[in-house]
Design a protein around this motif. Structure first.
Motif, mmCIF file in Angstrom:
data_model
loop_
_atom_site.group_PDB
_atom_site.id
_atom_site.type_symbol
_atom_site.label_atom_id
_atom_site.label_comp_id
_atom_site.label_asym_id
_atom_site.label_seq_id
_atom_site.Cartn_x
_atom_site.Cartn_y
_atom_site.Cartn_z
ATOM 1 N N ARG A 1 42.709 118.509 0.430
ATOM 2 C CA ARG A 1 43.533 118.800 -0.520
ATOM 3 C C ARG A 1 44.913 119.215 0.574
ATOM 4 N NH1 ARG A 1 40.173 121.628 -3.136
ATOM 5 N NH2 ARG A 1 41.055 123.834 -2.915
ATOM 6 N N ASN A 2 46.175 118.874 0.121
ATOM 7 C CA ASN A 2 47.497 119.257 0.687
ATOM 8 C C ASN A 2 47.488 119.038 2.092
ATOM 9 O OD1 ASN A 2 48.044 120.619 -1.657
ATOM 10 N ND2 ASN A 2 46.874 122.169 -1.176
ATOM 11 N N VAL A 3 47.182 117.782 2.653
ATOM 12 C CA VAL A 3 47.364 117.216 3.940
ATOM 13 C C VAL A 3 48.839 117.080 4.201
ATOM 14 C CG1 VAL A 3 46.771 115.440 5.571
ATOM 15 C CG2 VAL A 3 44.972 116.042 4.169
ATOM 16 N N SER A 4 49.246 117.620 5.098
ATOM 17 C CA SER A 4 50.828 117.696 5.419
ATOM 18 C C SER A 4 51.251 117.053 6.519
ATOM 19 C CB SER A 4 51.203 119.014 5.293
ATOM 20 O OG SER A 4 50.827 119.830 6.416
ATOM 21 N N GLY A 5 50.354 116.946 7.569
ATOM 22 C CA GLY A 5 50.716 116.095 8.703
ATOM 23 C C GLY A 5 49.197 115.932 9.809
ATOM 24 N N ALA A 6 49.677 115.445 10.912
ATOM 25 C CA ALA A 6 48.445 115.359 12.168
ATOM 26 C C ALA A 6 49.301 115.085 13.250
ATOM 27 C CB ALA A 6 47.598 114.390 11.407
ATOM 28 N N TRP A 7 48.545 115.168 14.287
ATOM 29 C CA TRP A 7 49.206 114.793 15.644
ATOM 30 C C TRP A 7 47.820 114.175 16.333
ATOM 31 C CZ3 TRP A 7 49.210 120.197 14.867
ATOM 32 C CH2 TRP A 7 48.224 120.931 15.739
ATOM 33 N N VAL A 8 48.073 112.922 17.049
ATOM 34 C CA VAL A 8 47.039 112.752 17.951
ATOM 35 C C VAL A 8 46.739 113.396 19.112
ATOM 36 C CG1 VAL A 8 46.436 110.380 19.185
ATOM 37 C CG2 VAL A 8 47.614 110.241 17.043
ATOM 38 N N LYS A 9 45.583 113.924 19.138
ATOM 39 C CA LYS A 9 45.261 114.706 20.420
ATOM 40 C C LYS A 9 44.623 113.784 21.683
ATOM 41 C CE LYS A 9 42.484 118.819 21.541
ATOM 42 N NZ LYS A 9 41.533 119.573 20.984
ATOM 43 N N GLU A 10 43.956 112.938 21.226
ATOM 44 C CA GLU A 10 43.407 112.000 22.279
ATOM 45 C C GLU A 10 43.228 110.581 22.033
ATOM 46 O OE1 GLU A 10 39.531 113.300 23.872
ATOM 47 O OE2 GLU A 10 40.115 115.390 23.385
ATOM 48 N N GLN A 11 43.289 109.615 23.044
ATOM 49 C CA GLN A 11 43.057 108.451 22.496
ATOM 50 C C GLN A 11 42.301 107.738 23.458
ATOM 51 O OE1 GLN A 11 46.829 106.541 22.974
ATOM 52 N NE2 GLN A 11 47.426 106.344 20.656
ATOM 53 N N LYS A 12 41.149 106.814 23.093
ATOM 54 C CA LYS A 12 40.057 106.441 24.002
ATOM 55 C C LYS A 12 39.940 104.940 23.455
ATOM 56 C CE LYS A 12 35.223 107.065 24.871
ATOM 57 N NZ LYS A 12 34.140 108.104 24.520
ATOM 58 N N VAL A 13 39.333 103.994 24.427
ATOM 59 C CA VAL A 13 38.943 102.794 24.080
ATOM 60 C C VAL A 13 37.429 102.600 24.510
ATOM 61 C CG1 VAL A 13 41.076 101.512 24.171
ATOM 62 C CG2 VAL A 13 39.939 101.431 26.092
ATOM 63 N N GLU A 14 36.668 101.851 23.786
ATOM 64 C CA GLU A 14 35.296 101.490 24.401
ATOM 65 C C GLU A 14 35.197 100.116 24.801
ATOM 66 O OE1 GLU A 14 32.411 102.839 21.732
ATOM 67 O OE2 GLU A 14 32.878 105.007 21.839
ATOM 68 N N CYS A 15 34.542 99.875 25.825
ATOM 69 C CA CYS A 15 34.811 98.277 26.382
ATOM 70 C C CYS A 15 33.234 97.866 26.636
ATOM 71 C CB CYS A 15 35.385 98.548 27.785
ATOM 72 S SG CYS A 15 36.880 98.836 27.799
ATOM 73 N N THR A 16 33.133 96.650 26.252
ATOM 74 C CA THR A 16 32.004 95.811 26.627
ATOM 75 C C THR A 16 32.198 94.689 27.283
ATOM 76 O OG1 THR A 16 30.704 96.852 24.737
ATOM 77 C CG2 THR A 16 29.629 94.862 25.756
ATOM 78 N N ASP A 17 31.583 94.422 28.589
ATOM 79 C CA ASP A 17 31.929 93.248 29.468
ATOM 80 C C ASP A 17 33.303 92.867 29.690
ATOM 81 O OD1 ASP A 17 29.190 92.815 29.664
ATOM 82 O OD2 ASP A 17 29.079 91.625 27.742
ATOM 83 N N GLY A 18 33.991 94.152 29.655
ATOM 84 C CA GLY A 18 35.482 93.801 30.054
ATOM 85 C C GLY A 18 36.499 93.776 28.939
#
Length: 70
Positions: free
Chosen positions: A36-53
Motif C-alpha cells: 500500500r502507498n507506494v510513493s516512488g522507487a529508484w534503480v539501484k542496479e541493472q544487469k543483463v544476462e546473455c546466452t551465446d553472445g
C-alpha cells in the motif's frame, strides 16, 4: 493527527526479456499490487544476462518506497 510521514524502503528484483524499462514497469506494478502507498522507487542496479553472445534478459534491482499507515 501527526503531520509527520514515515516511510519504509524495500528492495525488489524484476526481470524482463524486453528491456530495462519493461523490468522497471513490471517491478513497480507488482509492488503497487502487493504494497500500500507506494510513493516512488529508484534503480539501484541493472544487469543483463546473455546466452551465446545475445542478451536474454534485463534485470533491475529497485529500492521501492512506501508510506506506512497511521
Amino acid at each position: 493527527m501527526s503531520t509527520t510521514t514515515v516511510a519504509r524502503v524495500t528492495t525488489i528484483t524484476a526481470r524482463s526479456p524486453e528491456g530495462f524499462d519493461a523490468a522497471i514497469r513490471e517491478g513497480i506494478a507488482r509492488s503497487h499490487a502487493t504494497l500500500r502507498n507506494v510513493s516512488g522507487a529508484w534503480v539501484k542496479e541493472q544487469k543483463v544476462e546473455c546466452t551465446d553472445g545475445a542478451i536474454t534478459s534485463f534485470q533491475v534491482v529497485l529500492e521501492v518506497t512506501f508510506v506506512l499507515d497511521e
